[in-house]
Design a protein around this motif. Structure first.
Motif, PDB file in Angstrom:
ATOM      1  N   ILE A  68       6.646  78.579  -7.580  1.00  0.00           N
ATOM      2  CA  ILE A  68       7.718  78.803  -6.608  1.00  0.00           C
ATOM      3  C   ILE A  68       8.785  79.726  -7.195  1.00  0.00           C
ATOM      4  O   ILE A  68       9.347  80.582  -6.492  1.00  0.00           O
ATOM      5  CB  ILE A  68       8.317  77.453  -6.180  1.00  0.00           C
ATOM      6  CG1 ILE A  68       7.269  76.613  -5.459  1.00  0.00           C
ATOM      7  CG2 ILE A  68       9.538  77.651  -5.295  1.00  0.00           C
ATOM      8  CD1 ILE A  68       7.739  75.227  -5.087  1.00  0.00           C
ATOM      9  N   TYR A  69       9.051  79.578  -8.501  1.00  0.00           N
ATOM     10  CA  TYR A  69      10.073  80.401  -9.149  1.00  0.00           C
ATOM     11  C   TYR A  69       9.678  81.877  -9.185  1.00  0.00           C
ATOM     12  O   TYR A  69      10.549  82.752  -9.186  1.00  0.00           O
ATOM     13  CB  TYR A  69      10.309  79.886 -10.566  1.00  0.00           C
ATOM     14  CG  TYR A  69      11.518  80.471 -11.250  1.00  0.00           C
ATOM     15  CD1 TYR A  69      12.795  80.037 -10.917  1.00  0.00           C
ATOM     16  CD2 TYR A  69      11.380  81.453 -12.222  1.00  0.00           C
ATOM     17  CE1 TYR A  69      13.907  80.569 -11.534  1.00  0.00           C
ATOM     18  CE2 TYR A  69      12.490  81.988 -12.842  1.00  0.00           C
ATOM     19  CZ  TYR A  69      13.749  81.540 -12.496  1.00  0.00           C
ATOM     20  OH  TYR A  69      14.852  82.083 -13.114  1.00  0.00           O
ATOM     21  N   SER A  70       8.377  82.140  -9.212  1.00  0.00           N
ATOM     22  CA  SER A  70       7.898  83.525  -9.264  1.00  0.00           C
ATOM     23  C   SER A  70       7.941  84.221  -7.910  1.00  0.00           C
ATOM     24  O   SER A  70       7.794  85.441  -7.843  1.00  0.00           O
ATOM     25  CB  SER A  70       6.466  83.558  -9.811  1.00  0.00           C
ATOM     26  OG  SER A  70       5.582  82.874  -8.939  1.00  0.00           O
ATOM     27  N   VAL A  71       8.141  83.455  -6.831  1.00  0.00           N
ATOM     28  CA  VAL A  71       8.186  84.051  -5.495  1.00  0.00           C
ATOM     29  C   VAL A  71       9.525  84.762  -5.304  1.00  0.00           C
ATOM     30  O   VAL A  71      10.578  84.202  -5.645  1.00  0.00           O
ATOM     31  CB  VAL A  71       8.000  82.965  -4.413  1.00  0.00           C
ATOM     32  CG1 VAL A  71       8.164  83.553  -3.022  1.00  0.00           C
ATOM     33  CG2 VAL A  71       6.641  82.306  -4.554  1.00  0.00           C
ATOM     34  N   PRO A  72       9.543  85.993  -4.806  1.00  0.00           N
ATOM     35  CA  PRO A  72      10.821  86.685  -4.548  1.00  0.00           C
ATOM     36  C   PRO A  72      11.618  85.963  -3.467  1.00  0.00           C
ATOM     37  O   PRO A  72      11.244  85.971  -2.292  1.00  0.00           O
ATOM     38  CB  PRO A  72      10.392  88.095  -4.110  1.00  0.00           C
ATOM     39  CG  PRO A  72       8.971  87.956  -3.687  1.00  0.00           C
ATOM     40  CD  PRO A  72       8.382  86.837  -4.468  1.00  0.00           C
ATOM     41  N   ASP A  73      12.703  85.320  -3.863  1.00  0.00           N
ATOM     42  CA  ASP A  73      13.425  84.440  -2.945  1.00  0.00           C
ATOM     43  C   ASP A  73      14.066  85.185  -1.785  1.00  0.00           C
ATOM     44  O   ASP A  73      14.050  84.713  -0.651  1.00  0.00           O
ATOM     45  CB  ASP A  73      14.474  83.638  -3.719  1.00  0.00           C
ATOM     46  CG  ASP A  73      15.332  84.532  -4.594  1.00  0.00           C
ATOM     47  OD1 ASP A  73      15.066  85.741  -4.644  1.00  0.00           O
ATOM     48  OD2 ASP A  73      16.266  84.017  -5.241  1.00  0.00           O
ATOM     49  N   ILE A  74      14.632  86.362  -2.049  1.00  0.00           N
ATOM     50  CA  ILE A  74      15.290  87.104  -0.978  1.00  0.00           C
ATOM     51  C   ILE A  74      14.285  87.468   0.108  1.00  0.00           C
ATOM     52  O   ILE A  74      14.577  87.370   1.312  1.00  0.00           O
ATOM     53  CB  ILE A  74      15.970  88.371  -1.534  1.00  0.00           C
ATOM     54  CG1 ILE A  74      17.080  87.980  -2.519  1.00  0.00           C
ATOM     55  CG2 ILE A  74      16.547  89.198  -0.399  1.00  0.00           C
ATOM     56  CD1 ILE A  74      18.205  87.187  -1.902  1.00  0.00           C
ATOM     57  N   LEU A  75      13.081  87.871  -0.295  1.00  0.00           N
ATOM     58  CA  LEU A  75      12.050  88.217   0.683  1.00  0.00           C
ATOM     59  C   LEU A  75      11.672  87.008   1.522  1.00  0.00           C
ATOM     60  O   LEU A  75      11.517  87.110   2.752  1.00  0.00           O
ATOM     61  CB  LEU A  75      10.824  88.772  -0.044  1.00  0.00           C
ATOM     62  CG  LEU A  75       9.630  89.153   0.840  1.00  0.00           C
ATOM     63  CD1 LEU A  75      10.019  90.233   1.835  1.00  0.00           C
ATOM     64  CD2 LEU A  75       8.453  89.612  -0.017  1.00  0.00           C
ATOM     65  N   VAL A  76      11.526  85.849   0.874  1.00  0.00           N
ATOM     66  CA  VAL A  76      11.167  84.638   1.616  1.00  0.00           C
ATOM     67  C   VAL A  76      12.293  84.241   2.576  1.00  0.00           C
ATOM     68  O   VAL A  76      12.033  83.838   3.725  1.00  0.00           O
ATOM     69  CB  VAL A  76      10.862  83.487   0.632  1.00  0.00           C
ATOM     70  CG1 VAL A  76      10.633  82.188   1.381  1.00  0.00           C
ATOM     71  CG2 VAL A  76       9.644  83.832  -0.204  1.00  0.00           C
ATOM     72  N   VAL A  77      13.535  84.369   2.147  1.00  0.00           N
ATOM     73  CA  VAL A  77      14.661  84.033   3.018  1.00  0.00           C
ATOM     74  C   VAL A  77      14.690  84.957   4.230  1.00  0.00           C
ATOM     75  O   VAL A  77      14.890  84.504   5.375  1.00  0.00           O
ATOM     76  CB  VAL A  77      15.982  84.113   2.229  1.00  0.00           C
ATOM     77  CG1 VAL A  77      17.169  83.980   3.171  1.00  0.00           C
ATOM     78  CG2 VAL A  77      16.035  83.030   1.171  1.00  0.00           C
ATOM     79  N   LEU A  78      14.486  86.239   3.998  1.00  0.00           N
ATOM     80  CA  LEU A  78      14.458  87.183   5.125  1.00  0.00           C
ATOM     81  C   LEU A  78      13.326  86.864   6.092  1.00  0.00           C
ATOM     82  O   LEU A  78      13.502  86.907   7.319  1.00  0.00           O
ATOM     83  CB  LEU A  78      14.326  88.609   4.601  1.00  0.00           C
ATOM     84  CG  LEU A  78      15.530  89.181   3.839  1.00  0.00           C
ATOM     85  CD1 LEU A  78      15.206  90.558   3.288  1.00  0.00           C
ATOM     86  CD2 LEU A  78      16.749  89.248   4.739  1.00  0.00           C
ATOM     87  N   LEU A  79      12.155  86.535   5.553  1.00  0.00           N
ATOM     88  CA  LEU A  79      11.020  86.201   6.415  1.00  0.00           C
ATOM     89  C   LEU A  79      11.290  84.919   7.200  1.00  0.00           C
ATOM     90  O   LEU A  79      10.988  84.833   8.402  1.00  0.00           O
ATOM     91  CB  LEU A  79       9.752  86.050   5.574  1.00  0.00           C
ATOM     92  CG  LEU A  79       9.182  87.342   4.973  1.00  0.00           C
ATOM     93  CD1 LEU A  79       7.990  87.040   4.076  1.00  0.00           C
ATOM     94  CD2 LEU A  79       8.773  88.313   6.078  1.00  0.00           C
ATOM     95  N   LEU A  80      11.854  83.907   6.531  1.00  0.00           N
ATOM     96  CA  LEU A  80      12.123  82.641   7.212  1.00  0.00           C
ATOM     97  C   LEU A  80      13.159  82.808   8.316  1.00  0.00           C
ATOM     98  O   LEU A  80      12.993  82.284   9.425  1.00  0.00           O
ATOM     99  CB  LEU A  80      12.588  81.590   6.202  1.00  0.00           C
ATOM    100  CG  LEU A  80      11.527  80.992   5.289  1.00  0.00           C
ATOM    101  CD1 LEU A  80      12.169  80.058   4.268  1.00  0.00           C
ATOM    102  CD2 LEU A  80      10.486  80.238   6.086  1.00  0.00           C
ATOM    103  N   THR A  81      14.231  83.517   8.013  1.00  0.00           N
ATOM    104  CA  THR A  81      15.273  83.700   9.023  1.00  0.00           C
ATOM    105  C   THR A  81      14.777  84.527  10.201  1.00  0.00           C
ATOM    106  O   THR A  81      15.212  84.329  11.340  1.00  0.00           O
ATOM    107  CB  THR A  81      16.492  84.392   8.404  1.00  0.00           C
ATOM    108  OG1 THR A  81      16.075  85.590   7.726  1.00  0.00           O
ATOM    109  CG2 THR A  81      17.184  83.477   7.420  1.00  0.00           C
ATOM    110  N   THR A  82      13.842  85.450   9.944  1.00  0.00           N
ATOM    111  CA  THR A  82      13.307  86.276  11.029  1.00  0.00           C
ATOM    112  C   THR A  82      12.265  85.515  11.843  1.00  0.00           C
ATOM    113  O   THR A  82      12.283  85.549  13.085  1.00  0.00           O
ATOM    114  CB  THR A  82      12.691  87.562  10.462  1.00  0.00           C
ATOM    115  OG1 THR A  82      13.668  88.255   9.691  1.00  0.00           O
ATOM    116  CG2 THR A  82      12.208  88.465  11.577  1.00  0.00           C
ATOM    117  N   VAL A  83      11.368  84.816  11.151  1.00  0.00           N
ATOM    118  CA  VAL A  83      10.259  84.135  11.839  1.00  0.00           C
ATOM    119  C   VAL A  83      10.739  82.876  12.546  1.00  0.00           C
ATOM    120  O   VAL A  83      10.282  82.561  13.662  1.00  0.00           O
ATOM    121  CB  VAL A  83       9.138  83.803  10.826  1.00  0.00           C
ATOM    122  CG1 VAL A  83       8.065  82.942  11.473  1.00  0.00           C
ATOM    123  CG2 VAL A  83       8.529  85.087  10.287  1.00  0.00           C
TER     124      VAL A  83
END
Length: 348
Positions: free
Chosen positions: A167-182
């Protein structure tokens, strides 16, 4: 005559002991202590609880106390201040567009005629709520996960830490952007159609804020979990843990009552640092248009809205930026003071 002299001279000690044994104290040998002697007498420290002792040490830290007073002032400004204003954060005052700071509008008005002072109060409130709720999510998930992993150890620890590293290796900003958009549209539909009171109350926050909370719950607990795991690995070999096991305490009670309280310094500091991190993340999303839904505002959205008139109306950018900076600095300084006050190893 000293003991060394007696032993070296091979003196017969029986008469000396007999003389000392027959010695008696008389009432005239005693006298009342003077006031100066009473004042110089070292009194025993008053018994106090752990939290009372922590508060006593915290009060001695002047920097932390000043930071605490600033935080209290900001909280009062955000939650009590709007009740003393005659304007609402979404109210548009006709004929009062782009007014500079004056007596009636101390922070001026924006291009829609809304009072910036009231909007700053509501924006500070929203930013504080986002930071506190997100940090509490991180605290609950990270502390529980890290304590269980470190206490059980072995293969369970290896599997749990490999998952945390993934989980730490996942780019957090990208995941946040995807979650907020989806999740924005499905969450909005759920808020509009659900009959549950708790879901309707979440609808007041807006889908973007709920998505931010979900992202923090999924991603940002890893750092705290690793810190708590390291502390638990060190503490579980201590004598008080062995004694608790010998007395029949369950693993849950050992983690809850013995291990986590000794990690309170690291927990407090990390949690306080997560508050400004959450506020910065919300500000970044607001700058991209994915933050707080209009007409609700936050410090990040206020700063983003002020960028278009940065040269003509500079005060619109300075005001939320200064409040945001002072709030984050105060939280960091107060967190450091709490770490020093709550660390059991610093207790006298």
């Amino acid at each position: 005559m000293s003991i060394n002299h007696i032993l070296s001279a091979q003196v017969d000690v029986e008469p000396i002991l007999a003389q000392n044994a027959s010695f008696e104290f008389l009432p005239d040998d005693f006298e009342l202590a003077s006031d100066d002697e009473k004042a110089n007498f070292i009194e025993m420290r008053k018994s106090m609880s752990y939290w009372q002792d922590a508060w006593r040490r915290l009060k001695k830290n002047q920097v932390a106390m000043v930071a605490l007073y600033i935080i209290i002032a900001i909280i009062l400004f955000a939650f009590i201040g709007p009740y003393f204003s005659q304007y609402d954060y979404s109210q548009q005052i006709r004929g009062s567009e782009n007014i500079a700071p004056c007596w009636e509008h101390p922070f001026g008005t924006d291009n829609l005629g809304r009072d910036i002072l009231v909007r700053t109060m509501f924006g500070t409130r929203v930013s504080l709520i986002i930071g506190v709720v997100a940090s509490l999510l991180v605290l609950v998930i990270g502390a529980t996960y890290g304590a269980i992993s470190g206490f059980i150890g072995g293969r369970v620890d290896d599997v749990m830490m490999r998952l945390a590293e993934l989980i730490y290796s996942v780019p957090d900003i990208l995941v946040v952007l995807l979650l907020t958009t989806v999740l924005k549209v499905p969450l909005q539909n759920a808020f509009n159609t659900s009959h549950l009171a708790i879901i309707k109350s979440l609808g007041v926050l807006g889908p973007s804020l709920v998505a931010i909370f979900i992202a923090f719950g999924l991603l940002y607990w890893v750092a705290l979990a690793r810190i708590i795991r390291g502390q638990v690995l060190m503490l579980k070999e201590q004598e008080f843990v062995t004694a608790a096991k010998a007395l029949g305490a369950s693993n849950k009670n050992i983690i809850k009552k013995h291990l986590l309280p000794n990690c309170i310094g690291q927990i407090i500091v990390t949690t306080c640092l997560e508050i400004p991190a959450a506020i910065f993340l919300e500000s970044f999303l607001s700058f991209l248009g994915l933050g707080v839904s209009a007409p609700m505002t936050s410090l990040g959205s206020l700063a983003a809205a002020a960028l278009s008139g940065m040269y003509s109306y500079t005060y619109r950018l300075i005001i939320p930026s200064v409040i945001l900076s002072v709030m984050i600095l105060s939280l960091n300084l107060f967190g450091d003071g709490l770490r020093d006050a709550l660390d059991p190893r610093l207790k006298k």
